[in-house]
Design a protein around this motif. Structure first.
Motif, PDB file in Angstrom:
ATOM      1  N   GLU A  64      27.060 -73.744  48.221  1.00 10.90           N
ATOM      2  CA  GLU A  64      26.476 -74.557  47.172  1.00 10.90           C
ATOM      3  C   GLU A  64      27.102 -75.554  46.622  1.00 10.90           C
ATOM      4  O   GLU A  64      26.658 -76.620  46.591  1.00 10.90           O
ATOM      5  N   TYR A  86      27.205 -78.180  49.241  1.00 10.67           N
ATOM      6  CA  TYR A  86      25.998 -78.989  49.273  1.00 10.67           C
ATOM      7  C   TYR A  86      25.822 -80.032  48.110  1.00 10.67           C
ATOM      8  O   TYR A  86      25.546 -81.151  48.404  1.00 10.67           O
ATOM      9  N   LYS A  87      26.537 -79.612  46.956  1.00  5.31           N
ATOM     10  CA  LYS A  87      26.610 -80.718  46.002  1.00  5.31           C
ATOM     11  C   LYS A  87      27.494 -81.782  46.384  1.00  5.31           C
ATOM     12  O   LYS A  87      27.198 -82.836  45.832  1.00  5.31           O
ATOM     13  N   TYR A 136      27.285 -82.189  51.898  1.00  3.14           N
ATOM     14  CA  TYR A 136      27.085 -81.622  53.168  1.00  3.14           C
ATOM     15  C   TYR A 136      25.636 -81.154  53.524  1.00  3.14           C
ATOM     16  O   TYR A 136      25.114 -80.327  52.427  1.00  3.14           O
ATOM     17  N   ARG A 137      25.140 -81.289  54.712  1.00  4.67           N
ATOM     18  CA  ARG A 137      23.851 -80.810  54.834  1.00  4.67           C
ATOM     19  C   ARG A 137      23.340 -79.914  56.051  1.00  4.67           C
ATOM     20  O   ARG A 137      22.525 -79.444  56.348  1.00  4.67           O
ATOM     21  N   ILE A 176      19.286 -73.023  50.427  1.00  2.00           N
ATOM     22  CA  ILE A 176      20.081 -74.226  49.594  1.00  2.00           C
ATOM     23  C   ILE A 176      19.558 -75.505  50.372  1.00  2.00           C
ATOM     24  O   ILE A 176      19.591 -76.510  49.529  1.00  2.00           O
ATOM     25  N   TYR A 236      20.529 -76.323  53.839  1.00 10.22           N
ATOM     26  CA  TYR A 236      21.110 -76.541  55.073  1.00 10.22           C
ATOM     27  C   TYR A 236      20.315 -76.292  56.398  1.00 10.22           C
ATOM     28  O   TYR A 236      19.599 -75.604  56.481  1.00 10.22           O
ATOM     29  N   ASN A 252      28.536 -85.334  57.128  1.00 10.08           N
ATOM     30  CA  ASN A 252      28.000 -84.203  56.150  1.00 10.08           C
ATOM     31  C   ASN A 252      27.860 -82.876  56.888  1.00 10.08           C
ATOM     32  O   ASN A 252      26.780 -82.232  56.588  1.00 10.08           O
TER      33      ASN A 252
END
Length: 166
Positions: free
Chosen positions: A20, A23-24, A27-28, A59, A61, A110
């Motif tokens: 998480e 992701y913030k 990163y994808r 999330i 991804y 990312n």
């Protein structure tokens, strides 16, 4: 010289990484090794692994597996977690890290990589310019060629830990 093998981060388990937070940070996509990163060598996808991939997808991804193993082993795992894969990946060569990002629609900036071996997984990700996360192997039983590499990895990890005081 040893820095080329140093991971961007080193943690005890794939399952404790704060995805998480990554992701913030933007990163994808996540590229994973399978054996001893997500399950013991040769094992099918566990309930934990299946739930883990559901969580990552929720999330936001994109995920993909790249493995130096043959297709039947990789397909068995990836079918269970509903994820694309590249088998006989030729790690630490960078070609299939780049192909994995193309499939996910991500970039070096990312994308994360998670694996348990320095000289294939981490080195390949580093050479491809991807943020690399080394995890401790899940199970001590491994093929002989990996066991031998683990002795050399201990030297590199000793230097890494001394440099970063982890």
């Amino acid at each position: 010289m040893l820095q080329q093998f140093y991971p961007s981060d080193y943690v005890d388990s794939t399952y404790i990484i704060d995805f998480e937070d990554y992701y913030k940070k933007g990163y994808r996509g996540v590229i994973f090794d399978i054996d001893n990163t997500l399950v013991p060598h040769g094992a099918p996808a566990s309930e934990e692994a299946i739930a883990f991939f559901e969580r990552l997808k929720s999330i936001g991804y994109s995920v993909i597996m790249i493995s130096n193993n043959k297709e039947p082993r990789v397909k068995m795992f990836c079918d269970a977690v509903e994820a694309p894969y590249i088998y006989k990946a030729g790690k630490p060569g960078i070609k299939n890290y780049l192909k994995a990002m193309e499939i996910m629609g991500t970039t070096r900036e990312n994308t994360l990589f998670v694996g348990d071996q320095l000289f294939t997984d981490v080195w390949g990700a580093n050479r491809a310019g991807i943020y690399s996360i080394l995890v401790k192997p899940i199970h001590p039983k491994e093929e002989i060629q990996i066991v031998l590499k683990r002795y050399l990895e201990k030297v590199v990890l000793f230097c890494y830990k001394r440099k970063y005081k982890k």
